[in-house]
Design an enzyme around this catalytic site. Structure first.
Site, PDB file in Angstrom:
ATOM      1  N   SER A 156     -11.831  -5.138  53.279  1.00  0.00           N
ATOM      2  CA  SER A 156     -12.890  -5.818  52.417  1.00  0.00           C
ATOM      3  C   SER A 156     -14.031  -6.616  52.876  1.00  0.00           C
ATOM      4  O   SER A 156     -14.932  -6.865  51.980  1.00  0.00           O
ATOM      5  CB  SER A 156     -11.886  -7.065  51.734  1.00  0.00           C
ATOM      6  OG  SER A 156     -11.480  -8.093  52.796  1.00  0.00           O
ATOM      7  N   LYS A 193     -13.463 -14.174  53.885  1.00  0.00           N
ATOM      8  CA  LYS A 193     -14.369 -13.852  52.958  1.00  0.00           C
ATOM      9  C   LYS A 193     -15.488 -14.649  52.732  1.00  0.00           C
ATOM     10  O   LYS A 193     -15.807 -15.694  53.830  1.00  0.00           O
ATOM     11  CB  LYS A 193     -13.781 -14.122  51.673  1.00  0.00           C
ATOM     12  CG  LYS A 193     -12.448 -13.248  51.240  1.00  0.00           C
ATOM     13  CD  LYS A 193     -12.951 -11.677  50.994  1.00  0.00           C
ATOM     14  CE  LYS A 193     -11.543 -10.866  50.581  1.00  0.00           C
ATOM     15  NZ  LYS A 193     -10.672 -10.708  51.428  1.00  0.00           N
TER      16      LYS A 193
END
Length: 232
Positions: A156, A193
């Site tokens: 990701s 993230k």
């Protein structure tokens, strides 16, 4: 910590061996050994036994623990030993190319950073049951603070250059600034993230178009990513 210079006469044979192992590693490669390496060299089977001996060495003034970084150990005082292995290490250093070799005093600015594995629900990120290993890392690269390491799983964050298998060094803090990379806990799992906040709410953004942003209202920010490490 005791005042004045630490007294080598106060050391047990095992503690002297531990300091010798640390000293030799610093001389030969510029940074201290891992907890596991110390245990192997000193005949200690468990990391908790090594941690106990390091705590005793701290009391005697040879190591220093920062009270604000309970899982970090700074190597401060290494006694000058005349053991055969120490002499060999010194000779090896004198014969080695000097480019990139750090002064042992500078190399002493090293923290043992805990590697966090599976995280028990409700427990602090650096709780003993979560720690798999400790790694010595130079402060000039990772900075200061209460640090821990996580291994990245998944793609990701690929477009930000953070790949599966990489290690991220995280400084524990409960808040983050816009655009910072963070480690966060969501539904019992840790994720890395980008932190983003706008009029629609707080989001954890991936850096891969095949992944969707994650609403972060219920996420727990564990800390800011300060360094990324990769094995080539």
């Amino acid at each position: 910590m005791p005042n004045g210079k630490p007294d080598p006469a106060s050391l047990s044979d095992r503690q002297r061996r531990i300091l010798e192992v640390i000293r030799d590693a610093v001389v030969l490669r510029g940074y201290p050994p891992s907890i596991r390496e110390i245990g192997d060299a000193a005949g200690l089977q468990s990391t908790s036994s090594v941690a106990y001996q390091l705590k005793e060495l701290e009391k005697k003034g040879f190591l220093r623990r920062d009270p604000n970084k309970p899982r970090a150990v700074d190597v401060r005082h290494l006694p000058e030993t005349e053991s055969r292995s120490s002499k060999a290490a010194t000779q090896a250093k004198s014969k080695a190319p000097q480019a990139g070799v750090h002064d042992p005093e500078l190399a002493g600015q090293t923290s043992f950073v805990p590697v966090v594995g599976k995280i028990a629900a409700g427990s602090p990120i650096t709780a003993e049951q979560n720690i798999e290993e400790y790694y010595p890392l130079p402060a000039e690269i990772v900075g200061d603070g209460d640090l821990f390491m996580l291994q990245v799983v998944g793609e990701s964050m690929r477009d930000a250059g953070i790949l599966t298998g990489d290690w991220v060094v995280v400084r524990s803090q409960p808040v983050a600034e816009q655009g910072e990379f963070v480690a966060a806990m969501i539904d019992g799992e840790a994720t890395v993230k980008e932190f983003h906040k706008d009029s629609s709410g707080i989001w954890l953004l991936p850096h891969n178009d095949t992944f969707a942003p994650i609403p972060a209202e219920n996420a727990e920010i564990m800390g800011k990513v300060v360094s990324v490490m990769r094995k080539l």
